[in-house]
Write a protein that holds these residues in place. Sequence first.
Motif, short mmCIF file in Angstrom:
data_model
loop_
_atom_site.label_atom_id
_atom_site.label_comp_id
_atom_site.label_asym_id
_atom_site.label_seq_id
_atom_site.Cartn_x
_atom_site.Cartn_y
_atom_site.Cartn_z
N CYS A 40 0.82 -1.21 0.00
CA CYS A 40 0.00 0.00 0.00
C CYS A 40 0.85 1.25 0.00
O CYS A 40 0.44 2.28 -0.47
N SER A 43 4.04 2.51 -5.11
CA SER A 43 3.32 3.01 -6.26
C SER A 43 3.53 2.07 -7.42
O SER A 43 4.23 1.10 -7.33
N CYS A 100 3.68 11.82 -9.13
CA CYS A 100 3.46 13.04 -8.35
C CYS A 100 4.63 13.22 -7.38
O CYS A 100 4.98 12.30 -6.64
N CYS A 105 2.41 8.98 -6.05
CA CYS A 105 1.25 8.38 -6.73
C CYS A 105 1.30 8.75 -8.21
O CYS A 105 1.97 9.72 -8.59
N CYS A 116 -3.51 14.20 -9.20
CA CYS A 116 -3.05 13.09 -8.37
C CYS A 116 -4.25 12.54 -7.60
O CYS A 116 -4.91 13.29 -6.86
N CYS A 118 -4.26 10.61 -5.07
CA CYS A 118 -3.99 10.37 -3.65
C CYS A 118 -4.28 11.59 -2.77
O CYS A 118 -4.90 11.46 -1.73
#
Length: 154
Positions: A40, A43, A100, A105, A116, A118
């Motif tokens: 998690c 990326s 990003c 992300c 982005c 996220c």
Amino acid sequence: MSTQRHQPFDTAPASVHPTRRRVMGAAGLASVAAVGLSACGGSDNASSDPTTPQAPTSPVDVAATSDIPVGQGVKVEKDGLQAVVGQPTEGTFTAFSPVCPHEGCLVNPANQSYVCPCHSSTFDMATGDVQGGPAASGLAEYPVTVQGERIIVG
């Protein structure tokens, strides 16, 4: 006279004492959870450091000019290249790293910009500059040329 020590009688229910199977199962679940959580945090970028984008090492034919309408962009993943390629104005094509700079992300094309998913940083499609959000710097630019009707990045 001898003194004997007696262990107190265990009155706890059997479910309080874990079996070897339960201990091993819990250890296995902990391992899976640790791997899942570490995934998690990463990326989709192939770079070992997602905030340091990898520039194309050689030119890559990414699309036909007609594949990218004016004001729109596309994500490209081809021949080791990850990029977002857009046509901010008629006949002008740009390409940037999709990573990003805030937390790594991958951005998505949206209405003359890249966003982005996220933390909602937005970047100008023409310049890669930050338009808003927590990102402090823009997207890394890649060189673009148009050869005939083909867009070449790198």
